[in-house]
Write a protein that holds these residues in place. Structure first.
Motif, PDB file in Angstrom:
ATOM      1  N   GLN A  30     -36.192  24.260  -8.877  1.00  0.00           N
ATOM      2  CA  GLN A  30     -35.633  25.176  -9.877  1.00  0.00           C
ATOM      3  C   GLN A  30     -35.160  24.372 -11.090  1.00  0.00           C
ATOM      4  N   LYS A  32     -33.638  23.383 -14.844  1.00  0.00           N
ATOM      5  CA  LYS A  32     -32.483  23.790 -15.625  1.00  0.00           C
ATOM      6  C   LYS A  32     -32.801  23.591 -17.102  1.00  0.00           C
ATOM      7  N   LEU A  34     -30.998  23.415 -20.653  1.00  0.00           N
ATOM      8  CA  LEU A  34     -29.753  23.303 -21.402  1.00  0.00           C
ATOM      9  C   LEU A  34     -29.955  23.888 -22.797  1.00  0.00           C
ATOM     10  N   ALA A  64     -36.378  29.077 -14.128  1.00  0.00           N
ATOM     11  CA  ALA A  64     -35.344  28.139 -14.551  1.00  0.00           C
ATOM     12  C   ALA A  64     -34.018  28.852 -14.749  1.00  0.00           C
ATOM     13  N   ILE A  65     -32.943  28.101 -14.596  1.00  0.00           N
ATOM     14  CA  ILE A  65     -31.622  28.612 -14.947  1.00  0.00           C
ATOM     15  C   ILE A  65     -31.252  28.046 -16.313  1.00  0.00           C
ATOM     16  N   GLU A  67     -28.300  26.924 -18.875  1.00  0.00           N
ATOM     17  CA  GLU A  67     -26.899  26.501 -18.931  1.00  0.00           C
ATOM     18  C   GLU A  67     -26.521  26.291 -20.390  1.00  0.00           C
ATOM     19  N   THR A  90     -34.709  18.876 -15.672  1.00  0.00           N
ATOM     20  CA  THR A  90     -33.781  19.299 -16.721  1.00  0.00           C
ATOM     21  C   THR A  90     -34.429  19.131 -18.079  1.00  0.00           C
TER      22      THR A  90
END
Length: 328
Positions: A30, A32, A34, A64-65, A67, A90
């Motif tokens: 998964q 991330k 930014l 993806a998450i 942040e 990331t």
């Protein structure tokens, strides 16, 4: 401060790294993403719509998450990316100003935009706009009209921007400097408070991403006089560009792009690039970006690196001309 030679050598190397052909990468579980600005902002829409479409690609098993690491004009998110593991899990979405313009502004950066990151893909284009509010009479219908009005009304001749040191700040500064008009800069913390003051008549004009003006322009609460693209914005087709009105020096097409940490394997860069570019072709993504005045547009890592280098070289002498610097 980074020299031109250092920038050219390192960015060219980063582009080459992103294009090396190797065996296929193993997808991350998964990823991330930014993003250095608040939720709901235009770039945040890009990050989230692309993130939703990462699942099941050669790059990622799951979506993806996102942040949000807001603050310092997007620098906090890039500092976090610099510290992230170079495994492709990331990425950071950033406007080009944070890597191509900030090196000319800040005497100290918490990251090295040349050596700490590798370009992955451009994701979206945005055109900036110059708009006037009710403080400026309705007879002002063009950029030349506005400059004439500003020269005749020096006490009211000001313009807002979403931040000191932002690309819109410099567009307004160059407009005044290149035409002998003293336009006073009013920096805001983001576009929303500035547009609110513009509509309310607290400031005369504002330069900011043109998507932030669309609803108010259509409602007749403000007038967009020009946009900064090489062509008219598809979202404001009735508004001529700066170039059409005789100001070719103000053609600015800022992009949001994804970066990975330096030393990320070329296979992961290639996988992420393919997944991002596929997402940007999705009609739902294109429509979502259009609602905030952004044009979905992908690229290769090399194209992004070349564009970043070109913007770095362009903005160096312009920032020097404007005379703006910041400590941190």
């Amino acid at each position: 401060m980074i020299t031109r030679r250092q920038f050219v050598q390192a960015s060219t190397g980063a582009a080459a790294l992103g294009l090396l052909g190797q065996t296929q990468a193993q997808p991350v579980e998964q990823p991330k993403f930014l993003y250095g600005f608040p939720p709901g902002s235009s770039g945040d829409i890009v990050a989230r719509r692309v993130a939703e479409r990462m699942a099941g690609t050669p790059y990622a098993r799951n979506q993806a998450i996102v942040e949000n690491k807001a603050g310092a004009g997007g620098r906090i998110a890039l500092e976090a990316l610099r510290q992230a593991a170079p495994d492709g899990a990331t990425l950071c979405l950033s406007p080009f100003s944070a890597t191509a313009v900030y090196p000319h502004i800040y005497t100290r950066l918490g990251y090295d935009p040349v050596n700490d990151f590798v370009p992955v893909s451009i994701a979206a284009l945005m055109f900036h706009g110059l708009a006037v509010g009710p403080l400026v009479p309705a007879s002002v219908k063009s950029v030349k009209d506005y400059l004439a009005w500003a020269k005749a009304h020096p006490k009211d001749a000001n313009y807002g921007s979403p931040a000191a040191g932002s690309t819109p700040h410099f567009i307004g500064a160059l407009l005044g400097l290149n035409n002998g008009v003293d336009l006073k800069h009013v920096p805001y913390r983001g576009s929303v408070p500035g547009v609110t003051d513009l509509v309310g008549g607290q400031i005369a004009s504002m330069v900011t991403p043109s998507g932030d003006f669309i609803a108010h322009h259509r409602a007749g609460k403000l007038r967009v006089l020009a946009t900064s693209g090489s062509r008219r914005s598809p979202f404001l087709p009735d508004v001529p560009t700066f170039a059409e009105q005789g100001f070719p020096d103000l053609v600015v097409e800022e992009w949001f792009g994804f970066y990975a940490p330096a030393r990320t394997p070329a296979t992961m860069v290639a996988a992420a690039n393919a997944a991002i570019n596929q997402a940007l072709k999705d009609p739902a993504v294109i429509e979502a970006l259009g609602t905030v005045g952004l044009i979905a547009q992908g690229s290769t890592p090399q194209e992004m690196a070349v564009s970043q280098k070109r913007e770095f070289e362009r903005w160096g002498p312009l920032v020097k001309k404007i005379g703006f610097t910041a400590e941190s």
